[in-house]
Design an enzyme around this catalytic site. Structure first.
Site, PDB file in Angstrom:
ATOM      1  N   CYS A 190      -5.207  -1.446  -8.217  1.00 42.66           N
ATOM      2  CA  CYS A 190      -4.757  -1.792  -9.570  1.00 42.66           C
ATOM      3  C   CYS A 190      -5.263  -3.193  -9.905  1.00 42.66           C
ATOM      4  O   CYS A 190      -5.536  -3.994  -9.011  1.00 42.66           O
ATOM      5  CB  CYS A 190      -3.243  -1.705  -9.714  1.00 42.66           C
ATOM      6  N   CYS A 211      -1.575  -2.478  -3.899  1.00 40.96           N
ATOM      7  CA  CYS A 211      -1.196  -2.289  -5.298  1.00 40.96           C
ATOM      8  C   CYS A 211      -0.095  -3.304  -5.614  1.00 40.96           C
ATOM      9  O   CYS A 211       0.386  -3.994  -4.730  1.00 40.96           O
ATOM     10  CB  CYS A 211      -0.701  -0.860  -5.488  1.00 40.96           C
ATOM     11  N   CYS A 258      -5.116 -10.737  -5.234  1.00 41.89           N
ATOM     12  CA  CYS A 258      -5.361 -10.392  -3.839  1.00 41.89           C
ATOM     13  C   CYS A 258      -5.510 -11.656  -3.012  1.00 41.89           C
ATOM     14  O   CYS A 258      -6.343 -12.516  -3.314  1.00 41.89           O
ATOM     15  CB  CYS A 258      -6.626  -9.550  -3.722  1.00 41.89           C
TER      16      CYS A 258
END
Length: 148
Positions: free
Chosen positions: A83, A11, A90
């Site tokens: 999220c 997250c 990422c």
């Protein structure tokens, strides 16, 4: 006995959703999954997340908000972004880590909006409870839903 699957919940700040996911996974699926959580940044552990998880019988009070870089030495089989920001930013994971996005609403943002509208603390906590229960429902599908 087969090896446990290493799963990372990622997250933005590792304060709420990823912490709940780690807690539920350890509680419900600890026999087949090694659960971790981290953030792109650290925002500290959200006390409302701790409170609503405690209501459900899962203690995450000893968790800490951790950076993704703290897990460089762990091979993850799967990374679940919880999220949108974490999903969009990422990083690359070496090896064959499968990256899956399962977005959940942001309880602190929802609670803040409700507070600005004059909602009570109890009404604000409902945002956390709803997401807690959505995360639990997702975790109950693991690891089969990951297609590993």
């Amino acid at each position: 006995m087969s090896k446990k699957i290493n799963i990372l919940f990622l997250c933005t700040g590792n304060s709420c959703r990823s912490q709940m996911a780690e807690g539920w996974t350890k509680h419900l699926k600890g026999d087949v999954l090694n659960a971790y959580s981290a953030g792109i940044e650290t925002h500290g552990l959200n006390p409302n997340a701790v409170a609503v998880m405690k209501e459900a019988g899962v203690d995450i009070s000893s968790h800490t908000s951790q950076l993704l870089s703290e897990f460089d030495d762990i091979y993850f089989d799967v990374v679940v972004t919880v999220c949108g920001h974490a999903h969009e930013t990422c990083p690359y994971f070496p090896g064959n880590a499968k990256v899956v996005h399962v977005g959940f609403p942001d309880p602190p943002a929802q609670a803040k909006e409700l507070a600005e509208q004059g909602a009570s603390e109890e009404e604000q906590l409902e945002c956390y409870r709803k997401v807690r229960d959505e995360i639990k429902a997702f975790v109950e599908t693991l690891p089969e839903s990951l297609g590993l």
